[in-house]
Enzyme design. Sequence first.
Site, short mmCIF file in Angstrom:
data_model
loop_
_atom_site.label_atom_id
_atom_site.label_comp_id
_atom_site.label_asym_id
_atom_site.label_seq_id
_atom_site.Cartn_x
_atom_site.Cartn_y
_atom_site.Cartn_z
N TYR A 133 38.47 39.77 32.95
CA TYR A 133 37.78 38.60 33.47
C TYR A 133 36.68 39.01 34.42
O TYR A 133 36.59 40.17 34.84
CB TYR A 133 38.76 37.63 34.15
CG TYR A 133 39.23 38.06 35.52
CD1 TYR A 133 40.10 39.13 35.69
CD2 TYR A 133 38.77 37.41 36.66
CE1 TYR A 133 40.52 39.53 36.94
CE2 TYR A 133 39.19 37.80 37.93
CZ TYR A 133 40.07 38.86 38.07
OH TYR A 133 40.47 39.26 39.31
N LYS A 183 38.99 45.16 35.32
CA LYS A 183 39.17 43.85 35.96
C LYS A 183 40.05 43.04 35.02
O LYS A 183 39.58 42.29 34.16
CB LYS A 183 37.82 43.18 36.25
CG LYS A 183 37.96 42.04 37.26
CD LYS A 183 36.65 41.70 37.89
CE LYS A 183 36.72 40.41 38.69
NZ LYS A 183 37.67 40.43 39.79
N GLU A 186 41.82 49.29 48.62
CA GLU A 186 41.02 48.07 48.70
C GLU A 186 41.94 46.92 49.06
O GLU A 186 43.12 47.11 49.33
CB GLU A 186 40.31 47.80 47.36
CG GLU A 186 41.28 47.59 46.21
CD GLU A 186 40.61 47.18 44.90
OE1 GLU A 186 39.48 46.68 44.93
OE2 GLU A 186 41.24 47.37 43.85
#
Length: 295
Positions: A33, A159, A192
């Site tokens: 996505y 992703k 992250e």
Amino acid sequence: MGATIYVNGRITGEDEAVVPVLDHGFLFGEGVYEVMRTYGRKPFLYGRHMDRMRRSAAMIDLAVPFTAEYLLGEIEKTADRFYEAQGEAGAGMEMYVRVLLTRGVGAINYDVRSCPAPTVVIIVKPQVDPPAEAYEQGVRVILVPVVRNHPNSINPLIKSNNLLNNALAWQEAKRQGGFEAIMRNYRGEISECSQSNLFVVKDGRVTTPPLEAGLLAGITRAFVFECGESAAVPVREATLHDADLFGADEVFLTSTTREIVPIVRIDERTVGTGTPGPVTRQLLAEFRRRTPEGL
Ligand code: PMP
């Protein structure tokens, strides 16, 4: 929420948007996505998002069934319907645009040959910015024990719609009252956040973990390097550990929907002076200057 949703060419309100349960996106989380936001009703850095989607799809051997130009046309059709549905409330509203591409409907096994056609979904809803206090006062984040995926597991560069790793991290941070979750990688280095990239500032220099640390190549992350260049603020990649976070003068996170958000507390510890620092504010100003609205 008032979303307008496109599923394989059919555009409806959110209540009517459906995907078959035998879609491998639903069954196995097999899909990729992108999330974009608009400025002046145009998806920002669209080409870069589409390039990343193509790279993500290639990493799971999924053919992308559209060109960037074609998909932009479909996004625009969905956007038109979205603004129609919003009526007067849509004036001045920017969009959050989520594009999903899944393996499609097939047998209940992992054989990709049983899935002849991928599923394409476009979700358009209002872009909701973080509250003004987040930028003015900064946010508190939590360093969570959930470890970011090993690159030989679900590579964070993909992703992927398979977001359990990120969801568990964010939910842990939320339980502790945090705005975001910071995750380490399998080596214990900082990687992250659950939905954003992370930067630290020390002595005027900005540092973010390298892609090799196992993280998503954020579009905003890359844009911050460019903002650093145009604002004469040095930005570089380097391995970060807990001590770098807690010893930083400033820390901030970046993402498409949040731009640059200052972090002023991590767990129970104050970062720097406990207020958004000058380098973070300078980069945010430069970022906003470089968006289509800022130009
Ligand atoms: N890392 C993760 C895990 C994310 O989900 C996101 C949001 N897409 C980001 C970083 C930020 O990426 P971008 O700047 O492309 O929105």
